[in-house]
Write an enzyme that holds these catalytic residues in place. Sequence first.
Site, short mmCIF file in Angstrom:
data_model
loop_
_atom_site.label_atom_id
_atom_site.label_comp_id
_atom_site.label_asym_id
_atom_site.label_seq_id
_atom_site.Cartn_x
_atom_site.Cartn_y
_atom_site.Cartn_z
N SER A 80 0.84 -1.19 0.00
CA SER A 80 0.00 0.00 0.00
C SER A 80 0.88 1.24 0.00
O SER A 80 1.64 1.47 0.96
CB SER A 80 -0.90 0.02 1.23
N HIS B 164 -1.36 -1.41 -4.21
CA HIS B 164 -2.61 -0.99 -3.54
C HIS B 164 -2.60 0.54 -3.37
O HIS B 164 -1.68 1.10 -2.77
CB HIS B 164 -2.70 -1.68 -2.19
N ASP C 142 -4.63 3.65 -1.89
CA ASP C 142 -5.67 4.01 -0.92
C ASP C 142 -6.18 5.42 -1.19
O ASP C 142 -5.44 6.39 -1.04
CB ASP C 142 -5.11 3.93 0.50
N MET D 105 -8.80 8.27 -0.10
CA MET D 105 -9.63 8.68 1.03
C MET D 105 -10.21 10.06 0.76
O MET D 105 -9.49 10.97 0.36
CB MET D 105 -8.79 8.73 2.30
N HIS E 257 -8.38 1.24 -3.89
CA HIS E 257 -9.32 1.06 -2.77
C HIS E 257 -9.99 2.41 -2.51
O HIS E 257 -9.35 3.30 -1.96
CB HIS E 257 -8.53 0.54 -1.57
N MET F 22 -12.06 4.59 -0.58
CA MET F 22 -12.72 4.87 0.71
C MET F 22 -13.44 6.21 0.53
O MET F 22 -12.98 7.26 0.98
CB MET F 22 -11.68 4.91 1.84
N MET G 290 -11.78 -5.67 5.51
CA MET G 290 -10.88 -4.77 6.24
C MET G 290 -10.52 -5.37 7.60
O MET G 290 -11.41 -5.80 8.35
CB MET G 290 -11.53 -3.41 6.46
N ASP H 76 -6.71 -6.15 4.56
CA ASP H 76 -6.07 -4.84 4.51
C ASP H 76 -6.10 -4.20 5.90
O ASP H 76 -7.17 -3.92 6.43
CB ASP H 76 -6.84 -3.99 3.48
C1 DX5 Z 1 -6.38 1.76 5.74
C2 DX5 Z 1 -5.92 1.47 4.32
C3 DX5 Z 1 -4.84 0.48 4.29
C4 DX5 Z 1 -3.57 0.92 4.95
C5 DX5 Z 1 -2.87 -0.27 5.48
O1 DX5 Z 1 -7.36 2.70 5.70
O2 DX5 Z 1 -7.00 0.98 3.56
O3 DX5 Z 1 -4.57 0.04 2.96
O4 DX5 Z 1 -2.71 1.62 4.12
O5 DX5 Z 1 -1.79 0.17 6.20
P1 DX5 Z 1 -1.02 -0.76 7.22
O6 DX5 Z 1 -0.49 -1.90 6.45
O7 DX5 Z 1 0.02 0.15 7.72
O8 DX5 Z 1 -2.01 -1.18 8.26
ZN ZN Z 2 -6.57 -0.06 1.54
#
Ligand code: DX5
Ligand code: ZN
Length: 227
Positions: free
Chosen positions: A17, A41, A43, A45, A74, A76, A144, A182
Amino acid sequence: MTALDAGLVGALKIAPSILAADFGSLAQAVAAIDEETDWLHVDVMDGHFVPNVSIGPPVVSSLRRYSTRFFDCHLMMSEPGRYLEAFARAGADGCTVHVEVGDSAALIGQARDLGLRVGLAANPDTDFAAVAPFLDDIDLLLLMTVFPGFGGQSFIPEVMDKVREARRVVEARSLALDIEVDGGIDVATAPVAVAAGANVLVAGSAIFSRPDPLGAARELRAAAGGR
Ligand code: DX5
Ligand code: ZN
């Protein structure tokens, strides 16, 4: 350019990620771990579905020039439908939307029409029953193992019940579905998640916050059972 090869469904995949990488030198960070990357990956947000803001399509589009790996985005986001096309155009290979935002059937259809590989995600406190009706229509189920929003949180072991349930259904119905976990995945939790039935392991801190990210990714793969 998009990387259409998602790999063998059900095979172990390591998905670093980039949330935990240095955003000031993302291309180099991604190149450094390329040989141990199955999926990258990404992320996303929106500051609304989760209390944090990260990156969007322009970063996907910039990174696309530096990596041929499968880009696993991903989302979010409370309104992912407004952005799926932008992610597809930017070079996303797969987009995962959260079941909690509702409209899952429409969002899955929209992503499919855009030629994306489609994922559906569930938060730790969302029951398997919420995603069960969609398993025939998706390529990836993301369960998750932390509440989304931040990297570096601790793995929630109770989610493994849901992973086991998902794996049972996938096997019983011979579904072509990857099961991804994840959050808090490291050398200690990766084998736990794999034993429960996960086959795609997302890891941010356990790779990018280590002094040797490539070595860390290699150790993670070995801990999870190897290639
Ligand atoms: C959390 C993300 C994850 C995050 C995981 O909101 O969706 O992908 O980056 O990070 P680690 O591996 O540090 O828990
Ligand atoms: Zn993620």
